[in-house]
Design a protein around this motif. Sequence first.
Motif, PDB file in Angstrom:
ATOM      1  N   UNK A   1       0.882  -1.249   0.052  1.00  0.00           N
ATOM      2  CA  UNK A   1      -0.125   0.074  -0.040  1.00  0.00           C
ATOM      3  C   UNK A   1       0.811   1.294  -0.108  1.00  0.00           C
ATOM      4  N   UNK A   2       0.648   1.970  -1.030  1.00  0.00           N
ATOM      5  CA  UNK A   2       1.719   3.428  -1.206  1.00  0.00           C
ATOM      6  C   UNK A   2       1.013   4.336   0.152  1.00  0.00           C
ATOM      7  N   UNK A   3       2.075   5.219   0.442  1.00  0.00           N
ATOM      8  CA  UNK A   3       1.648   5.998   1.338  1.00  0.00           C
ATOM      9  C   UNK A   3       0.802   7.248   0.954  1.00  0.00           C
ATOM     10  N   UNK A   4       1.082   7.643  -0.556  1.00  0.00           N
ATOM     11  CA  UNK A   4       0.148   8.695  -1.139  1.00  0.00           C
ATOM     12  C   UNK A   4      -0.384   8.304  -2.536  1.00  0.00           C
ATOM     13  N   UNK A   5      -1.586   8.673  -2.707  1.00  0.00           N
ATOM     14  CA  UNK A   5      -1.971   8.343  -4.070  1.00  0.00           C
ATOM     15  C   UNK A   5      -2.382   9.914  -4.606  1.00  0.00           C
ATOM     16  N   UNK A   6      -2.072  10.115  -5.696  1.00  0.00           N
ATOM     17  CA  UNK A   6      -2.119  11.300  -6.342  1.00  0.00           C
ATOM     18  C   UNK A   6      -3.271  11.082  -7.562  1.00  0.00           C
ATOM     19  N   UNK A   7      -4.261  11.910  -7.386  1.00  0.00           N
ATOM     20  CA  UNK A   7      -5.239  11.589  -8.493  1.00  0.00           C
ATOM     21  C   UNK A   7      -5.185  12.883  -9.371  1.00  0.00           C
ATOM     22  N   UNK A   8      -5.130  12.567 -10.796  1.00  0.00           N
ATOM     23  CA  UNK A   8      -4.760  13.394 -11.643  1.00  0.00           C
ATOM     24  C   UNK A   8      -5.946  13.393 -12.714  1.00  0.00           C
ATOM     25  N   UNK A   9      -6.854  14.046 -12.726  1.00  0.00           N
ATOM     26  CA  UNK A   9      -7.999  14.291 -13.897  1.00  0.00           C
ATOM     27  C   UNK A   9      -7.528  14.652 -15.114  1.00  0.00           C
ATOM     28  N   UNK A  10      -7.837  14.399 -16.348  1.00  0.00           N
ATOM     29  CA  UNK A  10      -7.205  15.236 -17.530  1.00  0.00           C
ATOM     30  C   UNK A  10      -8.250  15.448 -18.428  1.00  0.00           C
ATOM     31  N   UNK A  11      -8.333  16.517 -18.952  1.00  0.00           N
ATOM     32  CA  UNK A  11      -9.440  16.863 -20.080  1.00  0.00           C
ATOM     33  C   UNK A  11      -8.900  17.897 -20.898  1.00  0.00           C
ATOM     34  N   UNK A  12      -8.461  17.899 -22.288  1.00  0.00           N
ATOM     35  CA  UNK A  12      -7.775  18.879 -22.923  1.00  0.00           C
ATOM     36  C   UNK A  12      -6.861  19.696 -22.301  1.00  0.00           C
ATOM     37  N   UNK A  13      -5.733  18.887 -21.997  1.00  0.00           N
ATOM     38  CA  UNK A  13      -4.509  19.294 -21.269  1.00  0.00           C
ATOM     39  C   UNK A  13      -3.436  18.820 -21.866  1.00  0.00           C
ATOM     40  N   UNK A  14      -3.299  18.146 -23.243  1.00  0.00           N
ATOM     41  CA  UNK A  14      -2.325  17.670 -23.701  1.00  0.00           C
ATOM     42  C   UNK A  14      -0.869  18.584 -23.691  1.00  0.00           C
ATOM     43  N   UNK A  15      -1.274  19.815 -23.844  1.00  0.00           N
ATOM     44  CA  UNK A  15      -0.056  20.997 -23.653  1.00  0.00           C
ATOM     45  C   UNK A  15       0.693  20.614 -22.086  1.00  0.00           C
ATOM     46  N   UNK A  16       0.093  20.402 -21.241  1.00  0.00           N
ATOM     47  CA  UNK A  16       0.674  20.478 -19.827  1.00  0.00           C
ATOM     48  C   UNK A  16       0.855  19.213 -18.968  1.00  0.00           C
ATOM     49  N   UNK A  17       0.005  17.966 -19.294  1.00  0.00           N
ATOM     50  CA  UNK A  17      -0.040  16.951 -18.577  1.00  0.00           C
ATOM     51  C   UNK A  17       1.507  16.458 -18.466  1.00  0.00           C
ATOM     52  N   UNK A  18       2.387  16.264 -19.646  1.00  0.00           N
ATOM     53  CA  UNK A  18       3.404  15.668 -19.426  1.00  0.00           C
ATOM     54  C   UNK A  18       4.410  16.620 -18.530  1.00  0.00           C
ATOM     55  N   UNK A  19       4.137  17.820 -18.351  1.00  0.00           N
ATOM     56  CA  UNK A  19       5.248  18.647 -17.339  1.00  0.00           C
ATOM     57  C   UNK A  19       4.560  18.054 -15.790  1.00  0.00           C
TER      58      UNK A  19
END
Length: 743
Positions: A1-19
Amino acid sequence: MPRLTLIVPAYNVQGYIGECLDSVLQQDFTDFEIIGVDDCSPDGSGAILDTYAERDARIRVLHLTENVGLGRARNAGIDESTGDYLLFLDSDDTLAPGSLAAIAARLDATDDPDVLIYDYTRTYWDGRLLRNKRAELLDESGPAVFALADRPQLLDLLQIVWNKAYRRDFVTRHGFRFPPGYYEDAPWTYSSLISAERIAVLDRSCVLYRQRREGGNILRTVSRKHFDVFDQYDRVFAYLDSRPDLDSWRPALFRKMVDHFLTVLEKPGRLPQNTRAEFFHRAAKDYRSRIPEDFQRPLGGRGYKYALLGLDSYSALVGVTRVNNMRNRARLGGRARVGRAKHAALGVFYKSQLRMPLDDKLAVFSAYWGRGYSCSPAAIEAELGRLVPDMRRVWAVRSEHRDRVPKGVEAVVVGSREYWSVMARAKYLTNNVNFGDTVIKREGQIHLQTHHGTPLKTMGLDQAQYPASTSMDMDKLLRRCDRWDYSLSANRFSTTVWERVYPCRYTSLETGYPRNDVLLNATAADVSRARHELGLADGSTAFLYAPTHREYQKSFTPRLDLPRLAEELGPDVTLLVRGHYFYKPTGRLADLQASGRIIDVSAHGNVEELYLAADALVTDYSSAMFDYANLDRPIVIYADDWNTYRVVRGTYFDLMAEPPGAVATSQDQLTSVLGSQEWRSEKSAGLRKAFRERFCDFDDGHAAERVVRRVFLGEETLLPVVPLAERTPAPSPAEALERTGRA
C-alpha cells in the motif's frame, strides 16, 4: 500500500499533462501511486497518460467512456486509490521539487492527521511567481495538530482541494464525494474541514498553480454556468442540516457563501450581462433564507453590499458599481489615449479598408517574414487552387524577394497600398510565422498558423528560460498569437508544445504539415528530376548537410571543414550544403564546388526538392530531421556542441538518447560514419523507426487537403490519417534510378 495517492484528472490538457506528471515522477519521495483519469478527453491527454503508464508501474490510467467533469473524474480516481492519503493535482499544475517528501515528513511528524493543508504559488505565463497571499495562515507555530475551531481563519483560504492531503479512511468514513458542476470544490472543502477532528499545516509551497493566459479556467469563462455556485452552497448547507453537531459553523459558512456570490457577481468576464440581475435576485433569496440569527455584517463597503442583498436591491448595487467604474475609467484614460495614437499611426488608407466588407473569396498567404513562396502556406495555396478554384489567392512578399514568387502567382509587396488592402479585406490569412504587429485581426477573419517545423529547441514562452537565445518581447509575441484561429501540427508531440508555449484561444488541427505532402506523393520521376536539376550523377551518393542556427553566437563559427570532409569521402560522394553561413569559396573549396563535389544549396527555394534528391540527411538540431524522417531515409546527427546547445538554447528531449540515426560528435567520427556503412546500418534503421513512430504521426501525404477542407470549406471532420505502416514514401534515389531504367 503506497503512502500517497495522487489523483490527476485530464481533459484537454495535452500541452501540460506531461510536465505535470514529470513533476511528480521526479520527486525524491517515491512511495506513491498516480491515478490518471482520462475524462473522455478529445485531445491526446489519454494517450499521453498511457505512454507514461507504460514507462512507470506507479501510474494507473482510467479511461472514462463519457465526459463527466472534474469532480466525478476525481471520484473515479478515489474509487481506485490504495494509498494512505489522497492528494488531488490538476493536470495543468505541477509539484515543486521536494514537495512529496515534505508532505510525507509532516504527516509522520503530526501522527497522521485527517487533513494536512499546504501552500501553493501562482505561476504566470510571463515567468512571475506569486505565493498565496494568505500564506501566514499556514504558520506551523503552536500545536502541531488541532481542530478547525482552534484556527477558524483557515476557512479564509481559497476553497480548493489540491492544496491538501486527505487521509483516505477519513474520506471513506464520511462518504465525501465530489458533486458535478462548476464549483465542485466548495462542498468538499468546507464539509471536510469542519468535519475533521485533527488538522495539520505545512508552511511550504508545494503546488505550482498555473495561471493560464487563455482558457483552462472556468473563472475566465463568460457563461450561465456560474449559476452553479447556488447548487454547490445548497449542498454545503444540506450537509450542515444533516450534522446538527456542526451547526456552530453556520455563520462562518454563510459569510463564505455571500462573499462567493458577490465575487461571481462583481468579477468581470463571468456572468453574461443580461443575467446579472437574475443572479443577484437568486443570491438575495438565498441570503434571506439562510441568514443566521444575530448575524453581524462586515463593516465598510462590503457590509453595505450584504445589506443590499438582504433588501434585494439590485438597482442600488448597480449605482455603486457605476461610480466605481467611472473612477476606473478615469485612471485608465491615459492608457487608452496611447492605444488610439498607435492605431492612428497605421495610416488613413488601411483604416479606410478596415471599414470595407470582408471578401469571402480572398485569401492571403505569406511565409518566413515575406521571403517568398514556400513551406506549408505554398502547399495549402496550391491545394486551395485545386479544390476552390474561384478563390483569389494573393502572396505577401517583401520587395527584395518578389522574384521568388512563381510566374502566374499573384503577389503584393509588404507595406504597399495593395498589401494593406488585401490584409484588411481578406477572409483568410495564412502564415508560417506571425504577421507584423500593425496588422489588425478583424472580426470574421480566419487566421491560420502553419508553423514551420517540429520543435526540438524551446519555443514561445519556454524561450524566456534561456535569455541568451532570444530578446523576444513575450507579451507582444502572445498578442500576435491571439490572432490565430487555427494552429497546425505535424505530430502529437508538437501539439502539446504549441498549446503550452502559445497559450491563446485557437483550435489545434492535427493535419500533418502540408509542405511534407510531396515527400509521400513524389514519384520516381520526381526524385530523378530533382537530382538532375542539381547536377547529381546517377548512382552517386548525395548527403544533404543542413545545420541549424545558433542564436547565442554573434558571428559564424564553421562546424565542419567541408573540403576535408568531401575529399575524405571520395569522388562518388556529393555534399549538398544548405545553411546561411556557407562561406566564401576559395582554394580547395572553390575547386570542389567547380567539380560538383560540394554544391551550395542555401538559396534553393524548395527544401523538399533537396530532401527528395538526397540519399541521407546530415544535421545537428534542425527541425529538418523531423520532415526528412517521413522519407524513411538515413539521418545522421552531427552534434559537436550538444552540451552547450541544450544548456544555452534549451531542448525538449535528449537527442543523444533518442536520435533518428547514427550520431557523431566530432568531424573524424562523422567521416567514419559516412565513409562506412554505419549511416545506413540496421542499428541506424532501428533508431529511425522509433523516431518516425514518435514524430511522423500525421504526415501521410494528405495534409494540405485536410487543411483546405477544414479551414476554407468548413468541413468539421478531418480526413482519416493513413497509418504509418501503410504509407509509401517517395522512392529513394537508388529505387528511382531502378524504376526509371537509368543505367
